[in-house]
Write a protein that holds these residues in place. Structure first.
Motif, PDB file in Angstrom:
ATOM      1  N   GLU A   6       0.821  -1.206   0.000  1.00  0.00           N
ATOM      2  CA  GLU A   6       0.000   0.000   0.000  1.00  0.00           C
ATOM      3  C   GLU A   6       0.861   1.264   0.000  1.00  0.00           C
ATOM      4  N   GLU A   7       1.993   1.235   0.689  1.00  0.00           N
ATOM      5  CA  GLU A   7       2.880   2.395   0.724  1.00  0.00           C
ATOM      6  C   GLU A   7       3.442   2.683  -0.667  1.00  0.00           C
ATOM      7  N   GLN A   8       3.862   1.614  -1.365  1.00  0.00           N
ATOM      8  CA  GLN A   8       4.354   1.782  -2.727  1.00  0.00           C
ATOM      9  C   GLN A   8       3.241   2.302  -3.638  1.00  0.00           C
ATOM     10  N   MET A   9       2.022   1.818  -3.415  1.00  0.00           N
ATOM     11  CA  MET A   9       0.894   2.228  -4.239  1.00  0.00           C
ATOM     12  C   MET A   9       0.604   3.725  -4.069  1.00  0.00           C
ATOM     13  N   VAL A  10       0.629   4.192  -2.821  1.00  0.00           N
ATOM     14  CA  VAL A  10       0.383   5.614  -2.565  1.00  0.00           C
ATOM     15  C   VAL A  10       1.444   6.454  -3.268  1.00  0.00           C
ATOM     16  N   TYR A  11       2.704   6.043  -3.173  1.00  0.00           N
ATOM     17  CA  TYR A  11       3.792   6.770  -3.816  1.00  0.00           C
ATOM     18  C   TYR A  11       3.600   6.800  -5.336  1.00  0.00           C
ATOM     19  N   GLU A  12       3.360   5.633  -5.942  1.00  0.00           N
ATOM     20  CA  GLU A  12       3.199   5.540  -7.395  1.00  0.00           C
ATOM     21  C   GLU A  12       1.983   6.327  -7.874  1.00  0.00           C
ATOM     22  N   LEU A  13       0.868   6.208  -7.167  1.00  0.00           N
ATOM     23  CA  LEU A  13      -0.340   6.945  -7.553  1.00  0.00           C
ATOM     24  C   LEU A  13      -0.099   8.447  -7.503  1.00  0.00           C
ATOM     25  N   THR A  14       0.492   8.914  -6.423  1.00  0.00           N
ATOM     26  CA  THR A  14       0.759  10.343  -6.278  1.00  0.00           C
ATOM     27  C   THR A  14       1.672  10.829  -7.399  1.00  0.00           C
ATOM     28  N   ARG A  15       2.702  10.063  -7.685  1.00  0.00           N
ATOM     29  CA  ARG A  15       3.661  10.430  -8.725  1.00  0.00           C
ATOM     30  C   ARG A  15       2.988  10.476 -10.101  1.00  0.00           C
ATOM     31  N   ARG A  16       2.171   9.473 -10.416  1.00  0.00           N
ATOM     32  CA  ARG A  16       1.537   9.409 -11.736  1.00  0.00           C
ATOM     33  C   ARG A  16       0.411  10.427 -11.896  1.00  0.00           C
ATOM     34  N   LEU A  17      -0.321  10.688 -10.822  1.00  0.00           N
ATOM     35  CA  LEU A  17      -1.447  11.619 -10.922  1.00  0.00           C
ATOM     36  C   LEU A  17      -1.004  13.070 -11.059  1.00  0.00           C
ATOM     37  N   LYS A  18       0.188  13.405 -10.576  1.00  0.00           N
ATOM     38  CA  LYS A  18       0.668  14.794 -10.647  1.00  0.00           C
ATOM     39  C   LYS A  18       0.699  15.314 -12.078  1.00  0.00           C
ATOM     40  N   GLY A  19       1.164  14.522 -13.002  1.00  0.00           N
ATOM     41  CA  GLY A  19       1.301  14.971 -14.381  1.00  0.00           C
ATOM     42  C   GLY A  19       0.087  14.726 -15.258  1.00  0.00           C
ATOM     43  N   MET A  20      -0.965  14.168 -14.704  1.00  0.00           N
ATOM     44  CA  MET A  20      -2.126  13.832 -15.519  1.00  0.00           C
ATOM     45  C   MET A  20      -3.122  14.984 -15.599  1.00  0.00           C
ATOM     46  N   GLU A  21      -3.724  15.124 -16.774  1.00  0.00           N
ATOM     47  CA  GLU A  21      -4.744  16.150 -16.958  1.00  0.00           C
ATOM     48  C   GLU A  21      -6.048  15.711 -16.292  1.00  0.00           C
ATOM     49  N   LYS A  22      -6.471  14.485 -16.598  1.00  0.00           N
ATOM     50  CA  LYS A  22      -7.682  13.928 -15.978  1.00  0.00           C
ATOM     51  C   LYS A  22      -7.242  12.986 -14.876  1.00  0.00           C
ATOM     52  N   LYS A  23      -7.519  13.333 -13.671  1.00  0.00           N
ATOM     53  CA  LYS A  23      -7.073  12.540 -12.520  1.00  0.00           C
ATOM     54  C   LYS A  23      -8.156  11.531 -12.136  1.00  0.00           C
ATOM     55  N   ALA A  74      -6.906   6.281  -3.221  1.00  0.00           N
ATOM     56  CA  ALA A  74      -6.943   7.002  -4.500  1.00  0.00           C
ATOM     57  C   ALA A  74      -7.212   8.484  -4.279  1.00  0.00           C
ATOM     58  N   ARG A  75      -8.158   8.804  -3.400  1.00  0.00           N
ATOM     59  CA  ARG A  75      -8.484  10.210  -3.121  1.00  0.00           C
ATOM     60  C   ARG A  75      -7.306  10.938  -2.466  1.00  0.00           C
ATOM     61  N   GLU A  76      -6.669  10.290  -1.490  1.00  0.00           N
ATOM     62  CA  GLU A  76      -5.536  10.901  -0.798  1.00  0.00           C
ATOM     63  C   GLU A  76      -4.344  11.117  -1.735  1.00  0.00           C
ATOM     64  N   SER A  77      -4.245  10.294  -2.765  1.00  0.00           N
ATOM     65  CA  SER A  77      -3.132  10.412  -3.705  1.00  0.00           C
ATOM     66  C   SER A  77      -3.357  11.503  -4.739  1.00  0.00           C
ATOM     67  N   GLY A  78      -4.561  12.063  -4.782  1.00  0.00           N
ATOM     68  CA  GLY A  78      -4.819  13.171  -5.702  1.00  0.00           C
ATOM     69  C   GLY A  78      -5.842  12.913  -6.774  1.00  0.00           C
ATOM     70  N   ALA A  79      -6.530  11.782  -6.741  1.00  0.00           N
ATOM     71  CA  ALA A  79      -7.550  11.493  -7.756  1.00  0.00           C
ATOM     72  C   ALA A  79      -8.757  12.404  -7.558  1.00  0.00           C
ATOM     73  N   SER A  80      -9.223  13.009  -8.644  1.00  0.00           N
ATOM     74  CA  SER A  80     -10.420  13.847  -8.552  1.00  0.00           C
ATOM     75  C   SER A  80     -11.676  13.017  -8.777  1.00  0.00           C
ATOM     76  N   THR A  81     -11.551  11.922  -9.524  1.00  0.00           N
ATOM     77  CA  THR A  81     -12.683  11.037  -9.773  1.00  0.00           C
ATOM     78  C   THR A  81     -12.237   9.599  -9.522  1.00  0.00           C
ATOM     79  N   VAL A  82     -13.060   8.860  -8.789  1.00  0.00           N
ATOM     80  CA  VAL A  82     -12.788   7.452  -8.533  1.00  0.00           C
ATOM     81  C   VAL A  82     -13.986   6.663  -9.022  1.00  0.00           C
ATOM     82  N   GLY A  83     -13.732   5.695  -9.872  1.00  0.00           N
ATOM     83  CA  GLY A  83     -14.787   4.858 -10.411  1.00  0.00           C
ATOM     84  C   GLY A  83     -14.534   3.410 -10.069  1.00  0.00           C
ATOM     85  N   PHE A  84     -15.538   2.576 -10.334  1.00  0.00           N
ATOM     86  CA  PHE A  84     -15.398   1.140 -10.075  1.00  0.00           C
ATOM     87  C   PHE A  84     -15.350   0.410 -11.391  1.00  0.00           C
ATOM     88  N   ALA A  85     -14.463  -0.574 -11.469  1.00  0.00           N
ATOM     89  CA  ALA A  85     -14.289  -1.343 -12.686  1.00  0.00           C
ATOM     90  C   ALA A  85     -14.392  -2.824 -12.357  1.00  0.00           C
TER      91      ALA A  85
END
Length: 105
Positions: free
Chosen positions: A52-69, A91-102
């Motif tokens: 989970e720690e790695q996931m938070v880091y990766e999500l935060t890093r990837r979401l920073k440069g994205m137009e649609k979060k 997902a929300r804490e990492s910077g996602a503006s929209t969270v969906g279910f797949a």
């Protein structure tokens, strides 16, 4: 007595198959992020298993440069609801503006 009725001929378009191969579907969106929780409670980001720690880091890093979060969450049917909500929170804490279910196969 004879009645004359004009006959109208309608044209109908026909699409015949071409000898060209069908177009290649576009590759999946490289910016699409999917968090998954498996039956054994392991988690992954885009099918790469990590903590989970790695996931938070990766999500935060990837979401920073994205137009649609946008982040999608997928979970095995036997996973507890609380665990799915934890993934939404991550997902929300990492910077996602929209969270969906797949639902992945």
């Amino acid at each position: 007595m004879m009645v004359n009725i004009p006959i109208q001929i309608e044209e109908m378009g026909v699409r015949l198959p071409s000898d060209k191969p069908p177009p290649v579907p576009p590759p999946p969106d490289a910016e699409q992020l999917v968090l998954a929780v498996y039956e054994d409670d392991t988690v992954s980001l885009n099918r790469t298993v990590m903590t989970e720690e790695q996931m938070v880091y990766e999500l935060t890093r990837r979401l920073k440069g994205m137009e649609k979060k946008v982040v999608f969450v997928d979970a095995h049917p036997k996973v507890k609801y609380r665990r799915v909500i934890d993934m939404v929170d991550i997902a929300r804490e990492s910077g996602a503006s929209t969270v969906g279910f797949a639902k992945l196969k």
